[in-house]
Write a protein that holds these residues in place. Structure first.
Motif, PDB file in Angstrom:
ATOM      1  N   SER A  14       0.869  -1.158   0.020  1.00  0.00           N
ATOM      2  CA  SER A  14       0.182   0.012  -0.070  1.00  0.00           C
ATOM      3  C   SER A  14       1.075   1.200  -0.030  1.00  0.00           C
ATOM      4  O   SER A  14       0.620   2.122  -0.623  1.00  0.00           O
ATOM      5  N   VAL A  15       2.016   1.223   0.811  1.00  0.00           N
ATOM      6  CA  VAL A  15       2.760   2.294   0.784  1.00  0.00           C
ATOM      7  C   VAL A  15       3.482   2.523  -0.668  1.00  0.00           C
ATOM      8  O   VAL A  15       3.374   3.776  -1.203  1.00  0.00           O
ATOM      9  N   THR A  16       3.913   1.297  -1.371  1.00  0.00           N
ATOM     10  CA  THR A  16       4.501   1.465  -2.720  1.00  0.00           C
ATOM     11  C   THR A  16       3.541   2.071  -3.676  1.00  0.00           C
ATOM     12  O   THR A  16       3.742   2.702  -4.379  1.00  0.00           O
ATOM     13  N   GLY A  17       2.258   1.475  -3.620  1.00  0.00           N
ATOM     14  CA  GLY A  17       1.267   2.015  -4.559  1.00  0.00           C
ATOM     15  C   GLY A  17       0.729   3.514  -4.234  1.00  0.00           C
ATOM     16  O   GLY A  17       0.596   3.869  -5.439  1.00  0.00           O
ATOM     17  N   MET A  38      10.210  -6.595  -3.195  1.00  0.00           N
ATOM     18  CA  MET A  38      10.413  -5.246  -3.571  1.00  0.00           C
ATOM     19  C   MET A  38       9.856  -4.290  -3.131  1.00  0.00           C
ATOM     20  O   MET A  38      10.113  -3.109  -2.724  1.00  0.00           O
ATOM     21  N   SER A  39       8.595  -4.691  -2.454  1.00  0.00           N
ATOM     22  CA  SER A  39       7.808  -3.463  -1.893  1.00  0.00           C
ATOM     23  C   SER A  39       8.273  -3.420  -0.549  1.00  0.00           C
ATOM     24  O   SER A  39       8.198  -2.127   0.005  1.00  0.00           O
ATOM     25  N   ALA A  40       8.734  -4.431   0.276  1.00  0.00           N
ATOM     26  CA  ALA A  40       9.351  -4.414   1.392  1.00  0.00           C
ATOM     27  C   ALA A  40      10.668  -3.447   1.304  1.00  0.00           C
ATOM     28  O   ALA A  40      10.865  -2.376   2.126  1.00  0.00           O
ATOM     29  N   LEU A  41      11.392  -3.596   0.410  1.00  0.00           N
ATOM     30  CA  LEU A  41      12.625  -2.860   0.301  1.00  0.00           C
ATOM     31  C   LEU A  41      12.274  -1.308   0.189  1.00  0.00           C
ATOM     32  O   LEU A  41      12.876  -0.535   0.549  1.00  0.00           O
ATOM     33  N   TYR A  42      11.082  -1.112  -0.777  1.00  0.00           N
ATOM     34  CA  TYR A  42      10.906   0.274  -1.072  1.00  0.00           C
ATOM     35  C   TYR A  42      10.323   0.841   0.198  1.00  0.00           C
ATOM     36  O   TYR A  42      10.642   2.163   0.553  1.00  0.00           O
TER      37      TYR A  42
END
Length: 302
Positions: A14-17, A38-42
């Protein structure tokens, strides 16, 4: 995968989006496990960036960065459980167990933000490149841990070099795009030698170039440098599997198109942030996937 870990990944996605204007278009092309990682890294990287860009006093920013580095140390030591109250740490810890992610790259990112807190400036391109490797090149190397590359040690080393170079290309494009915004926040990233060469040492504090400056020449010079970095960094693509290559091609393609928009109208960066509309980003992402397939088919025919 347990409920708490799934919830942690959902939070990171949700943060990434919501926050990743360009990054999200690429990672949509990945299979679910890689997209989650990749979302966790972002999400972790975004936390670090937000500390640096926020309104806290410098001492408070440093304290927050120290806390974030401590959280990363807990992830590295395997001390984060799925019951942890920090969803980003939970997701990152799970990703690090599933993929060979070089977590030291996130320490480099924190180092880069600390350079911003100190107000570091850069005399030469080599000086600026060291900063770019911290805040962007490291992300490319972290991503390789998720994407995976060829198995030989020599090819892994070359892949890391190309990922680092592609990160420099993206960051230099960011610097050009944010020239006016950074100036209003008291930051100058372009090398002092370059600014002096083109009469731009006074900085960028209005929507017109400094009096007597060859601003167009400066932008053309930096655009040429970024194009060369892109060309070298694109050598990473054949070393990735189809969907990972498409992800990188999409993200890099969006920035490459942004760079060409800046090249076509250099003074636009003084009038505001140059960006691409959502439909154009989606088109670039789709075109990147098709182009990657075409290049692979051509190599098979040869």
């Amino acid at each position: 995968m347990s409920g708490p870990v799934l919830a942690a990944y959902a939070y990171c996605e949700s943060v990434t989006g919501h926050e990743a204007r360009n990054f999200a278009y690429g990672i949509r092309l990945l299979p679910t496990p890689k997209r989650q990682a990749m979302s966790a890294l972002y999400a972790f990287s975004r936390r670090v960036d937000d500390i640096g860009d926020g309104d806290l006093a410098p001492a408070d920013k440093q304290a927050r960065l120290d806390q974030t580095r401590a959280a990363l140390a807990r992830v590295r030591a395997g001390e984060v459980t799925e019951e942890d109250t920090d969803p980003v740490a939970v997701a990152l810890a799970d990703s690090a167990r599933r993929f060979p992610i070089p977590l030291g790259g996130l320490d480099e990112l924190i180092d880069g933000v600390q350079m911003d807190l100190r107000g570091d400036t850069y005399e030469t391109w080599e000086d600026l490149a060291a900063y770019c490797r911290c805040v962007a090149g490291a992300i490319g190397r972290l991503s390789l841990g998720v994407f995976g590359t060829a198995t030989s040690a020599e090819e892994r080393e070359r892949a890391a070099e190309y990922a680092d170079t592609l990160g420099l290309a993206l960051q230099l494009t960011n610097i050009l795009r944010d020239l006016r915004e950074d100036a209003s926040n008291g930051r100058t990233y372009l090398p002092a030698n370059d600014l002096a060469k083109f009469g731009c040492s006074e900085g960028f504090h209005s929507d017109t170039p400094p009096r007597g400056a060859d601003f167009a020449g400066l932008i053309e010079f930096e655009v040429r440098r970024a194009r060369a970095l892109f060309a070298d960094g694109y050598r990473l693509l054949p070393m990735l599997d189809r969907r990972s290559g498409a992800c990188v091609s999409a993200m890099a393609g969006i920035y490459r198109r942004l760079l060409e928009r800046i090249a076509a109208d250099p003074e636009a960066v003084l009038r505001g942030r140059v960006s691409l509309p959502a439909h154009e980003k989606a088109y670039v992402a789709a075109r990147g996937l098709a182009g990657l397939d075409a290049r692979r088919a051509a190599r098979r025919r040869v």
